[in-house]
Design a protein around this motif. Sequence first.
Motif, PDB file in Angstrom:
ATOM      1  N   PRO A  54       1.022  -1.384   0.077  1.00 12.55           N
ATOM      2  CA  PRO A  54       0.081   0.016  -0.002  1.00 12.55           C
ATOM      3  C   PRO A  54       0.694   1.258  -0.015  1.00 12.55           C
ATOM      4  CG  PRO A  54       0.195  -0.670   2.306  1.00 12.55           C
ATOM      5  CD  PRO A  54       0.785  -1.733   1.284  1.00 12.55           C
ATOM      6  N   ILE A  55       0.445   2.448  -0.493  1.00  8.51           N
ATOM      7  CA  ILE A  55       1.144   3.686  -0.360  1.00  8.51           C
ATOM      8  C   ILE A  55       0.695   4.311   1.097  1.00  8.51           C
ATOM      9  CG2 ILE A  55       1.251   6.058  -1.325  1.00  8.51           C
ATOM     10  CD1 ILE A  55       0.032   4.779  -4.017  1.00  8.51           C
ATOM     11  N   ARG A  56       1.620   4.331   1.766  1.00  2.81           N
ATOM     12  CA  ARG A  56       1.542   4.831   3.099  1.00  2.81           C
ATOM     13  C   ARG A  56       1.521   6.562   3.048  1.00  2.81           C
ATOM     14  NH1 ARG A  56      -1.450   1.266   5.540  1.00  2.81           N
ATOM     15  NH2 ARG A  56      -0.280  -0.825   5.713  1.00  2.81           N
ATOM     16  N   ARG A  57       2.399   7.105   2.299  1.00  5.72           N
ATOM     17  CA  ARG A  57       2.738   8.382   2.360  1.00  5.72           C
ATOM     18  C   ARG A  57       3.071   8.951   1.106  1.00  5.72           C
ATOM     19  NH1 ARG A  57       6.815   5.641   4.531  1.00  5.72           N
ATOM     20  NH2 ARG A  57       5.632   5.732   6.514  1.00  5.72           N
ATOM     21  N   ILE A  58       2.872  10.421   0.742  1.00  2.18           N
ATOM     22  CA  ILE A  58       3.140  10.931  -0.410  1.00  2.18           C
ATOM     23  C   ILE A  58       3.956  12.225  -0.050  1.00  2.18           C
ATOM     24  CG2 ILE A  58       2.159  12.364  -2.322  1.00  2.18           C
ATOM     25  CD1 ILE A  58      -0.413  10.757  -2.145  1.00  2.18           C
ATOM     26  N   LEU A  59       5.341  12.064  -0.518  1.00  3.11           N
ATOM     27  CA  LEU A  59       6.042  13.454  -0.599  1.00  3.11           C
ATOM     28  C   LEU A  59       6.231  14.397  -1.595  1.00  3.11           C
ATOM     29  CD1 LEU A  59       9.229  11.490   0.957  1.00  3.11           C
ATOM     30  CD2 LEU A  59       7.259  12.059   2.132  1.00  3.11           C
ATOM     31  N   LEU A  60       5.805  15.594  -1.318  1.00  2.00           N
ATOM     32  CA  LEU A  60       5.554  16.653  -2.430  1.00  2.00           C
ATOM     33  C   LEU A  60       6.974  17.377  -2.541  1.00  2.00           C
ATOM     34  CD1 LEU A  60       1.928  17.802  -1.945  1.00  2.00           C
ATOM     35  CD2 LEU A  60       2.725  16.150  -3.538  1.00  2.00           C
ATOM     36  N   THR A  61       7.648  17.325  -3.429  1.00  2.00           N
ATOM     37  CA  THR A  61       8.854  18.308  -3.654  1.00  2.00           C
ATOM     38  C   THR A  61       8.460  19.793  -4.022  1.00  2.00           C
ATOM     39  OG1 THR A  61       9.024  17.908  -6.138  1.00  2.00           O
ATOM     40  CG2 THR A  61      10.254  16.528  -4.775  1.00  2.00           C
ATOM     41  N   LEU A 159      18.949  10.573  -4.409  1.00  2.00           N
ATOM     42  CA  LEU A 159      18.419  11.946  -4.274  1.00  2.00           C
ATOM     43  C   LEU A 159      17.138  12.080  -5.025  1.00  2.00           C
ATOM     44  CD1 LEU A 159      18.515  14.758  -2.670  1.00  2.00           C
ATOM     45  CD2 LEU A 159      19.561  15.601  -4.842  1.00  2.00           C
ATOM     46  N   TYR A 160      16.083  12.322  -4.371  1.00  2.00           N
ATOM     47  CA  TYR A 160      14.501  12.490  -5.383  1.00  2.00           C
ATOM     48  C   TYR A 160      14.656  14.038  -5.439  1.00  2.00           C
ATOM     49  CZ  TYR A 160      14.029   7.679  -4.643  1.00  2.00           C
ATOM     50  OH  TYR A 160      14.115   6.298  -4.934  1.00  2.00           O
ATOM     51  N   ALA A 161      14.905  14.740  -6.367  1.00  2.00           N
ATOM     52  CA  ALA A 161      15.393  15.991  -6.782  1.00  2.00           C
ATOM     53  C   ALA A 161      14.213  16.848  -7.190  1.00  2.00           C
ATOM     54  CB  ALA A 161      16.855  16.175  -7.349  1.00  2.00           C
ATOM     55  N   GLY A 162      13.220  16.207  -7.457  1.00  2.00           N
ATOM     56  CA  GLY A 162      12.015  17.156  -8.124  1.00  2.00           C
ATOM     57  C   GLY A 162      12.501  17.801  -9.017  1.00  2.00           C
ATOM     58  N   ASP A 163      12.344  19.072  -9.156  1.00  2.00           N
ATOM     59  CA  ASP A 163      12.993  20.128 -10.361  1.00  2.00           C
ATOM     60  C   ASP A 163      13.947  20.719  -9.921  1.00  2.00           C
ATOM     61  OD1 ASP A 163      11.101  18.949 -11.939  1.00  2.00           O
ATOM     62  OD2 ASP A 163       9.869  20.856 -12.098  1.00  2.00           O
ATOM     63  N   ALA A 164      14.577  20.492  -8.506  1.00  2.00           N
ATOM     64  CA  ALA A 164      15.883  21.259  -8.301  1.00  2.00           C
ATOM     65  C   ALA A 164      17.091  20.903  -9.468  1.00  2.00           C
ATOM     66  CB  ALA A 164      16.408  20.884  -6.837  1.00  2.00           C
ATOM     67  N   ALA A 203      27.348  18.606  -0.031  1.00  2.00           N
ATOM     68  CA  ALA A 203      27.534  18.004   1.424  1.00  2.00           C
ATOM     69  C   ALA A 203      26.900  16.559   1.603  1.00  2.00           C
ATOM     70  CB  ALA A 203      27.023  19.101   2.279  1.00  2.00           C
ATOM     71  N   TYR A 204      26.060  16.116   0.853  1.00  2.00           N
ATOM     72  CA  TYR A 204      25.607  15.083   1.048  1.00  2.00           C
ATOM     73  C   TYR A 204      25.877  13.729   0.292  1.00  2.00           C
ATOM     74  CZ  TYR A 204      21.978  17.849   3.412  1.00  2.00           C
ATOM     75  OH  TYR A 204      21.264  18.844   4.049  1.00  2.00           O
ATOM     76  N   PRO A 205      25.826  12.518   0.809  1.00  2.00           N
ATOM     77  CA  PRO A 205      26.485  11.313   0.354  1.00  2.00           C
ATOM     78  C   PRO A 205      25.484  10.763  -0.813  1.00  2.00           C
ATOM     79  CG  PRO A 205      25.518  10.557   2.463  1.00  2.00           C
ATOM     80  CD  PRO A 205      25.318  12.149   2.087  1.00  2.00           C
ATOM     81  N   ILE A 206      25.547  11.798  -1.872  1.00  2.00           N
ATOM     82  CA  ILE A 206      24.341  11.054  -3.327  1.00  2.00           C
ATOM     83  C   ILE A 206      25.126  10.307  -4.136  1.00  2.00           C
ATOM     84  CG2 ILE A 206      23.100  12.068  -4.960  1.00  2.00           C
ATOM     85  CD1 ILE A 206      23.183  14.873  -3.286  1.00  2.00           C
ATOM     86  N   GLU A 207      24.381   9.218  -4.606  1.00  2.00           N
ATOM     87  CA  GLU A 207      24.831   8.284  -5.449  1.00  2.00           C
ATOM     88  C   GLU A 207      24.245   8.310  -6.872  1.00  2.00           C
ATOM     89  OE1 GLU A 207      27.332   6.137  -5.143  1.00  2.00           O
ATOM     90  OE2 GLU A 207      27.387   6.765  -2.976  1.00  2.00           O
ATOM     91  N   ARG A 208      23.107   8.765  -6.996  1.00  2.00           N
ATOM     92  CA  ARG A 208      22.276   9.008  -8.025  1.00  2.00           C
ATOM     93  C   ARG A 208      21.167  10.019  -8.022  1.00  2.00           C
ATOM     94  NH1 ARG A 208      21.259   4.571  -5.706  1.00  2.00           N
ATOM     95  NH2 ARG A 208      22.787   3.480  -6.762  1.00  2.00           N
ATOM     96  N   TYR A 209      20.696  10.581  -9.151  1.00  2.00           N
ATOM     97  CA  TYR A 209      19.622  11.594  -9.046  1.00  2.00           C
ATOM     98  C   TYR A 209      18.362  11.394  -9.658  1.00  2.00           C
ATOM     99  CZ  TYR A 209      24.302  13.947  -7.835  1.00  2.00           C
ATOM    100  OH  TYR A 209      25.157  14.337  -7.440  1.00  2.00           O
ATOM    101  N   ALA A 210      17.259  11.274  -8.999  1.00  2.00           N
ATOM    102  CA  ALA A 210      15.995  10.937  -9.644  1.00  2.00           C
ATOM    103  C   ALA A 210      15.385  12.115  -9.550  1.00  2.00           C
ATOM    104  CB  ALA A 210      15.284   9.885  -8.669  1.00  2.00           C
ATOM    105  N   SER A 211      15.034  12.690 -10.745  1.00  2.00           N
ATOM    106  CA  SER A 211      14.497  14.133 -11.063  1.00  2.00           C
ATOM    107  C   SER A 211      13.292  14.042 -11.471  1.00  2.00           C
ATOM    108  CB  SER A 211      15.350  14.812 -11.913  1.00  2.00           C
ATOM    109  OG  SER A 211      16.808  14.965 -11.336  1.00  2.00           O
ATOM    110  N   GLY A 212      12.482  15.037 -11.449  1.00  2.00           N
ATOM    111  CA  GLY A 212      11.189  15.159 -12.168  1.00  2.00           C
ATOM    112  C   GLY A 212      10.930  14.780 -13.460  1.00  2.00           C
ATOM    113  N   HIS A 213      12.120  15.067 -14.342  1.00  2.00           N
ATOM    114  CA  HIS A 213      12.412  15.287 -15.582  1.00  2.00           C
ATOM    115  C   HIS A 213      13.512  14.459 -15.927  1.00  2.00           C
ATOM    116  CE1 HIS A 213       8.546  17.838 -15.732  1.00  2.00           C
ATOM    117  NE2 HIS A 213       9.444  18.537 -14.932  1.00  2.00           N
TER     118      HIS A 213
END
Length: 233
Positions: A54-61, A159-164, A203-213
């Motif tokens: 089930p979907i438990r939460r929705i995060l909005l960027t 990193l779920y980056a939205g449109d940043a 400054a963050y330990p980012i391995e990959r970038y999951a963007s909105g586009h």
Amino acid sequence: MKSTQVTPDTIQLTRFGFVNCYLVREPDGLTLIDTGLSGSHNDILAAARTLGAPIRRILLTHAHMDHVGSVDALLEKLGPSNVELVSNARSLPLLHKPPDKSLASIEPGIKIKGGVPGIKSRPTKLVTEGELIGSFRTIETPGHIPGHLSFLDERDGTLYAGDALIGMGHLTISGFAPWFFPLPNFGTWHKPTAVASAQKLLAYPIERYASGHGPVQPGGISTLRAAIAKAQV
């Protein structure tokens, strides 16, 4: 919607070839990051059923229409009491229907761009900088729009980056997207703030970038440094 496996825990859902949202498996179910354009809800629900959780939460960027378009329809189907809707205090007025696009006194006096339709639903949790929600570290990344959030999955460095950040062709900062995909540039509020937010992410330990586009972009911090350098030319 096209479904693409990103990590063992994550699928990317893409509509019209360029608008992404993400389903991420957590110990208690699924977290949905953004909701795509209006009319995406049935495909998102079908993908969740395929994952068997089930979907438990929705995060909005952020509050742009291609990220909040299916919030209300999803919550109507799922039952608002069963799903946590997560945003932050700065985005709250932009999520009102109609939205309040007033700027804070400390923000650059540039008109907010892009479609901000507002939603009927009210966030049930407002997160702050550095707060952990599920497996996701909250990072404030304004620039594309005031109140923009990114979420770092600390389990695998996604990193779920939205449109940043934009993943079309290669990783770029919003406002500096490539010529063949100018849409995020038209919707970017303040480019210097967007660059500052990208620099903060170093400054963050980012391995990959999951963007909105665009596709998920690998390469970690070196990829981000290249995107920042390109924006500063």
